[in-house]
Design an enzyme around this catalytic site. Structure first.
Site, PDB file in Angstrom:
ATOM      1  CG  ASN A 154      -5.119  11.235  -5.535  1.00 36.67           C
ATOM      2  OD1 ASN A 154      -4.424  11.358  -6.544  1.00 36.67           O
ATOM      3  ND2 ASN A 154      -5.836  10.156  -5.292  1.00 36.67           N
ATOM      4  CG  HIS A 159      -7.777  12.481  -8.957  1.00 34.78           C
ATOM      5  ND1 HIS A 159      -7.885  11.507  -7.991  1.00 34.78           N
ATOM      6  CD2 HIS A 159      -8.706  13.424  -8.636  1.00 34.78           C
ATOM      7  CE1 HIS A 159      -8.838  11.818  -7.123  1.00 34.78           C
ATOM      8  NE2 HIS A 159      -9.349  12.988  -7.496  1.00 34.78           N
ATOM      9  CG  ASP A 172      -1.922   1.142   1.183  1.00 32.61           C
ATOM     10  OD1 ASP A 172      -2.941   0.982   0.497  1.00 32.61           O
ATOM     11  OD2 ASP A 172      -1.657   2.187   1.837  1.00 32.61           O
ATOM     12  CG  ASP A 227      -4.259   8.293 -12.311  1.00 33.45           C
ATOM     13  OD1 ASP A 227      -4.697   7.756 -11.276  1.00 33.45           O
ATOM     14  OD2 ASP A 227      -4.984   8.768 -13.205  1.00 33.45           O
ATOM     15  CD  GLU A 257      -4.568   4.166  -1.638  1.00 37.08           C
ATOM     16  OE1 GLU A 257      -4.801   4.525  -0.473  1.00 37.08           O
ATOM     17  OE2 GLU A 257      -5.423   4.202  -2.545  1.00 37.08           O
TER      18      GLU A 257
END
Length: 352
Positions: free
Chosen positions: A207, A212, A199, A216, A243
């Site tokens: 973010n 975003h 994670d 990404d 994530e």
């Protein structure tokens, strides 16, 4: 006797006409056409006067692509290779169109004093049949192409259905299917099976602060690092959601899985991720939970994932950028607890 012969000839001509057949006869010794296929020339649009005066050699009307094949069929029959002469070919009409015909013939006097002199046969129009054959061939070709395209589309759909669009890794659905199979292999062959849940730390802040697109890019960077650890044809690397990633390590015990996890954690921590087109880079860390099962543990794949997920939260609780291995009860088999990372509490214990 002559009347009977004339009557038989009329009967033959009537039968041939009714059947759409055109009688012809060639003298193989002189090369002359002793009975011309008049009906065929008429079908091609020539008048009777043109047939008598201008159209003497039917071979001059053959399609260039068919002539050699027809002449070879005649030669094979004359040589006794084939019991009869058969050929299909195109003839050029007076209007310039190519019309399909067929020949069927046989040498009628092989056993006579002058064997092999008279080649007698019939010509008949097969244009409609050939057109239908061409249509069927075109339809079959289209079907083959459509089936090929359909297979390609199905393969693409299967790929899309099994892979995450952003990272290209296996998606959660594919992971659960493949993972269940690996659990069965573990039970069957008594090989250890380890699993890592990875994670990205503090991902929400990335973010929120950078958008975003930056998020990404960070996800893809970590996905690439996870995929780089994959043993081809052995391990499974999947995006589990958001994530979070899962790495399945068949035939890998807990200690070996911990080494892989720690190596991955270090590699990610050393990574600098460009998050925009201006070249801004951010550091990234991950926390990793590890779980291991062996034959007889009674764990299903979903339970194994849940154990690794709980281990991940233990790593998060210890300050993130850490690796933690869950305790998997295995009877007489040792269970491993280990915490390694960059936080202040890096202590861990190997419990036996």
């Amino acid at each position: 006797m002559g009347d009977e012969a004339d009557l038989n000839r009329e009967r033959l001509e009537l039968v041939l006409e009714a059947a759409g057949l055109d009688l012809w006869e060639n003298d193989l010794v002189s090369g002359q056409v002793t009975h011309k296929a008049t009906k065929t020339f008429l079908e091609l649009g020539f008048t009777e006067d043109e047939i008598v005066s201008g159209v003497q050699d039917i071979f001059g009307l053959f399609h260039p692509g068919d002539l050699d094949r027809v002449q070879q069929a005649v030669a094979d029959h004359v040589a006794g290779i084939t019991p009869q002469y058969r050929a299909e070919f195109r003839l050029r009409s007076k209007a310039g169109e190519w019309i399909w015909f067929a020949n069927y013939g046989r040498i009628m006097d092989r056993s006579s004093a002058t064997p092999g002199k008279r080649l007698i046969g019939v010509t008949f129009n097969i244009h409609d049949r050939k057109q239908k054959e061409d249509e069927i061939a075109q339809i079959n070709h289209q079907l083959v192409e459509q089936n090929k395209l359909l297979q390609e589309l199905n393969a693409a759909l299967e790929l899309l259905a099994a892979h995450d669009a952003l990272t290209g890794l296996a998606n959660r659905r594919a992971l659960m299917q493949m993972g269940a199979n690996e659990c069965k292999r573990t039970e069957r062959f008594d090989h250890p099976l380890s699993l890592m849940v990875v994670d990205i730390d503090l991902f929400k802040t990335v973010n929120d602060a950078w958008g975003h697109l930056a998020g990404d890019r960070m996800i893809c960077a970590v996905a690439q690092a996870c995929a780089a650890r994959k043993r081809s044809g052995v391990d499974i690397v999947a995006r589990f959601g958001g994530e979070e990633f899962v790495i399945v390590l068949p035939e890998t015990d807990g200690v070996s899985a911990l080494r892989v996890a720690e190596s991955l954690r270090n590699e990610v921590a050393a990574t600098s991720v460009p998050v925009n087109d201006e070249g801004t880079c951010l550091s990234v860390t991950v926390s990793i939970g590890v779980a291991t099962m062996r034959k007889g543990s009674g764990l299903g794949f979903e339970e194994l994932v849940n154990r690794a997920d709980k281990a991940l939260y233990r790593a998060k609780e210890r300050g993130r950028n850490a690796v933690y291995c869950a305790d998997v009860p295995q009877g007489s088999v040792s269970a491993v607890h280990m915490l390694v990372g960059s936080g202040e509490d890096r202590s861990g214990a190997l419990l036996t």
